[in-house]
Design an enzyme around this catalytic site. Structure first.
Site, PDB file in Angstrom:
ATOM      1  N   ASP A 261      26.113 -21.472  16.528  1.00  0.00           N
ATOM      2  CA  ASP A 261      26.664 -20.761  17.678  1.00  0.00           C
ATOM      3  C   ASP A 261      25.907 -19.446  17.881  1.00  0.00           C
ATOM      4  O   ASP A 261      25.299 -18.915  16.946  1.00  0.00           O
ATOM      5  CB  ASP A 261      28.143 -20.417  17.442  1.00  0.00           C
ATOM      6  CG  ASP A 261      29.002 -21.668  17.296  1.00  0.00           C
ATOM      7  OD1 ASP A 261      28.597 -22.732  17.791  1.00  0.00           O
ATOM      8  OD2 ASP A 261      30.077 -21.552  16.663  1.00  0.00           O
TER       9      ASP A 261
HETATM   10  N1  URA Z   1      30.595 -24.225  12.710  1.00  0.00           N
HETATM   11  C1  URA Z   1      30.865 -23.333  13.676  1.00  0.00           C
HETATM   12  O1  URA Z   1      32.012 -23.142  14.048  1.00  0.00           O
HETATM   13  N2  URA Z   1      29.844 -22.656  14.216  1.00  0.00           N
HETATM   14  C2  URA Z   1      28.550 -22.816  13.839  1.00  0.00           C
HETATM   15  O2  URA Z   1      27.658 -22.153  14.357  1.00  0.00           O
HETATM   16  C3  URA Z   1      28.288 -23.740  12.822  1.00  0.00           C
HETATM   17  C4  URA Z   1      29.335 -24.441  12.277  1.00  0.00           C
END
Ligand code: URA
Length: 240
Positions: A105
Site C-alpha cells: 500500500d
Molecule cells: N497488507 C496490507 O494491509 N497492506 C500492505 O501493503 C501489505 C499487506
C-alpha cells in the site's frame, strides 16, 4: 549470444529502441573502446564491452532489485498523480520493462522486489506457491494474546473472505510480527480490523527467506543476484 547493438542497449538501459539508435548516431556508444555509429552491428553479449556515455553495460538477461519502499509512493509502473516506486529508482538502475513484483500500500514501507522477469514474478505471486511474507505492524492499542490463535485459525475478513492460517508474534507494546502466505487487498490491515485493531504503521521485512537489507534506507534500492532473488522461494509451508 549475438545481438544487434540498438536492441542490446535498449534491453540493458531505460532507453527505447529509437532512443538507443539516436544515442548510437550521436556517437555516445562504444564497443570495445571504439565508437560505433551503426545500430545494426551485431555484438557478442558475452565478450564485447559496450559502453554508453563512457559507462560500460554489463549484460544481464534479467535484473532483480530489492527496494526499501518508503511511505508515500505507489507500487505501480506509472501513475498520473502519485509518485511510483519506479520514479524513485536511481538512474543507474533504470531499465526498460521493470515492474514491482507484488504491491505494498502507499503508506506501507519495507521490502519490495522490482524486476523485468515476468516468470519470476508470476512464480512468486502465484497463490499455489504459498510464499510467506513477514510484516511488522504497529497497532493502535496493545494486542491481546488471543490474536495468536486467531491468526493460526484463519481470520474471516469483514467481507466474509476467509484467510489461510497465518502467524502472529507479540513483540511488546503495540508491535506485532505477522506472517501470511496470501496477498489479498489490504490483507494485514483488514485482518487486524476484523480483530478490532487499527494498523498505525506496517512494514514488510521478509519475503520467504529474503530479508530486507538493513543497510538500505527508505527509498534506496540495490541489485540482487539471481540466487539471492530465489530466496523468496526458500521457505516452504512446513518450515515457515
Ligand atoms: N497488507 C496490507 O494491509 N497492506 C500492505 O501493503 C501489505 C499487506
Amino acid at each position: 549470444m549475438k545481438e544487434r547493438l540498438d536492441k542490446f542497449i535498449s534491453s540493458q538501459t531505460a532507453l527505447s529502441r529509437r532512443e538507443a539508435q539516436k544515442a548510437i548516431r550521436d556517437a555516445r556508444v562504444t564497443v570495445n573502446g571504439a565508437t560505433v555509429r551503426a545500430a545494426d552491428v551485431r555484438i557478442d553479449t558475452d565478450s564485447d564491452i559496450v559502453a554508453l556515455d563512457g559507462q560500460s553495460l554489463t549484460y544481464r538477461e534479467n535484473v532483480y532489485y530489492m527496494m526499501y519502499k518508503p511511505a508515500g509512493v505507489v507500487s505501480a509502473t506509472e501513475d498520473r498523480v502519485e509518485r511510483t516506486v519506479l520514479d524513485i529508482l536511481p538512474p543507474e538502475l533504470r531499465r526498460s520493462g521493470l515492474f514491482p513484483a507484488g504491491r505494498l500500500d502507499k503508506d506501507t514501507t519495507g521490502l519490495l522486489i522490482l524486476t523485468d522477469d515476468g516468470d519470476y514474478a508470476h512464480r512468486m505471486l502465484s497463490p499455489k506457491k504459498h510464499v510467506w511474507k513477514r510484516y511488522i505492524a504497529v497497532l493502535d492499542k496493545e494486542p491481546d494474546e488471543s490474536i495468536i490463535r486467531s491468526f493460526a485459525d484463519g481470520i474471516t475478513l469483514g467481507d466474509g473472505a476467509v484467510c489461510k492460517s497465518g502467524k502472529a508474534e507479540l513483540l511488546g507494546g503495540t508491535r506485532v510480527a505477522v506472517q501470511i502466505r496470501e496477498g489479498k487487498y489490504h490483507q494485514v490491515k483488514r485482518m487486524f480490523a476484523a480483530l478490532g485493531y487499527h494498523v498505525v504503521s506496517l512494514e514488510r521485512v521478509c519475503i520467504g527467506a529474503l530479508e530486507l537489507d538493513g543497510r538500505l534506507s527508505p527509498g534506496e534500492a540495490r541489485e540482487m543476484s539471481r540466487d539471492e532473488a530465489e530466496l523468496v522461494f526458500a521457505l516452504n509451508d512446513a518450515k515457515a
